[in-house]
Design a protein around this motif. Structure first.
Motif, short mmCIF file in Angstrom:
data_model
loop_
_atom_site.label_atom_id
_atom_site.label_comp_id
_atom_site.label_asym_id
_atom_site.label_seq_id
_atom_site.Cartn_x
_atom_site.Cartn_y
_atom_site.Cartn_z
N HIS A 45 78.73 -4.35 34.21
CA HIS A 45 78.36 -4.71 35.58
C HIS A 45 77.77 -3.50 36.28
O HIS A 45 78.26 -2.38 36.11
N ASN A 49 73.02 -3.99 43.14
CA ASN A 49 72.08 -5.03 42.75
C ASN A 49 70.97 -4.57 41.82
O ASN A 49 70.05 -5.32 41.52
N SER A 70 73.99 -7.21 37.66
CA SER A 70 74.92 -7.65 38.70
C SER A 70 75.29 -9.11 38.54
O SER A 70 76.26 -9.57 39.13
N SER A 71 74.52 -9.87 37.74
CA SER A 71 74.81 -11.30 37.64
C SER A 71 74.97 -11.72 36.18
O SER A 71 74.21 -11.29 35.30
N SER A 95 81.32 -12.17 38.41
CA SER A 95 81.87 -13.38 39.03
C SER A 95 82.35 -14.32 37.92
O SER A 95 82.03 -14.13 36.74
N GLU A 97 81.29 -16.91 36.95
CA GLU A 97 80.18 -17.48 36.19
C GLU A 97 80.10 -16.88 34.79
O GLU A 97 79.56 -17.49 33.86
#
Ligand SMILES: [Zn+2]
Length: 201
Positions: A45, A49, A70-71, A95, A97
């Protein structure tokens, strides 16, 4: 039915407290895959961003190049068909996700190795780790050494200005000097126990 089964991958979780050697174990497994000529991709991570190239680094200085993202969904965009093994370090920072992302990768035939902190400084299960441990094919809980008594340690003690942090202390404390130690259950200090009730945590 034919006897051709879809080739599925599998998920390995490596968890534990700080200083338990999670990154070292992740790097060891990924290096073995590289020696076996398998294509390996590594992620962590980015904590901001930016999408950058970074490293996962173990406490004894071993390191491997990694994409910092970041995602969780960005991982899917970067994994091609020829990638066999995917390492994810500090997985607790993504997250939830990340659970779907990993499930998708495993169903695409990938071996995924996810390493992360299982408990936060309060002793509360961290992020998606409980879900990942439940759906994993194998999970390894590493122990550190308690800095106070030398027993096996699986708690991460947060210290702020040399005092044990309180349960409700903010994650970021501007101007405070803070650090972390591995401690056993007896030596771990927190002002209240978690309720283990997800409505209240
Ligand atoms: Zn101890």
């Amino acid at each position: 039915m034919t006897d051709q089964k879809a080739k599925m991958g599998h998920l390995e979780v490596v968890c534990g407290s700080m200083f338990s050697g999670k990154s070292e174990e992740l790097i060891r497994r990924l290096r073995r895959a590289e020696i076996a000529q398998q294509k390996v991709l590594v992620f962590k991570h980015s904590l901001d961003n930016r999408k950058t190239i970074d490293y996962i680094v173990s406490h004894n200085g071993n390191k491997l190049k990694a994409f910092a993202l970041s995602s969780a969904t960005e991982i899917l965009e970067l994994v091609d068909d020829d990638v066999s093994v995917i390492g994810i370090d500090e997985v607790q920072f993504f997250s939830n996700e990340i659970v779907n992302t990993i499930h998708t990768l495993v169903n695409r035939g990938k071996r995924v190795i996810a390493a992360g902190l299982d408990l936060d400084f309060r002793g509360v299960p961290f992020g998606s780790i409980p879900l990942l441990m439940a759906i994993a094919d194998s999970s390894t809980k590493l122990k550190a050494v308690c800095i106070k008594c030398g027993d096996n340690a699986h708690f991460t003690q947060r210290l702020i200005n040399n005092q044990p942090a309180k349960y409700n202390d903010p994650v970021i404390l501007v101007g405070a000097e803070e650090f972390y130690q591995a401690r056993c259950r007896s030596c771990f200090v927190i002002d209240r126990s978690p309720a283990y009730n997800y409505e209240r945590i």
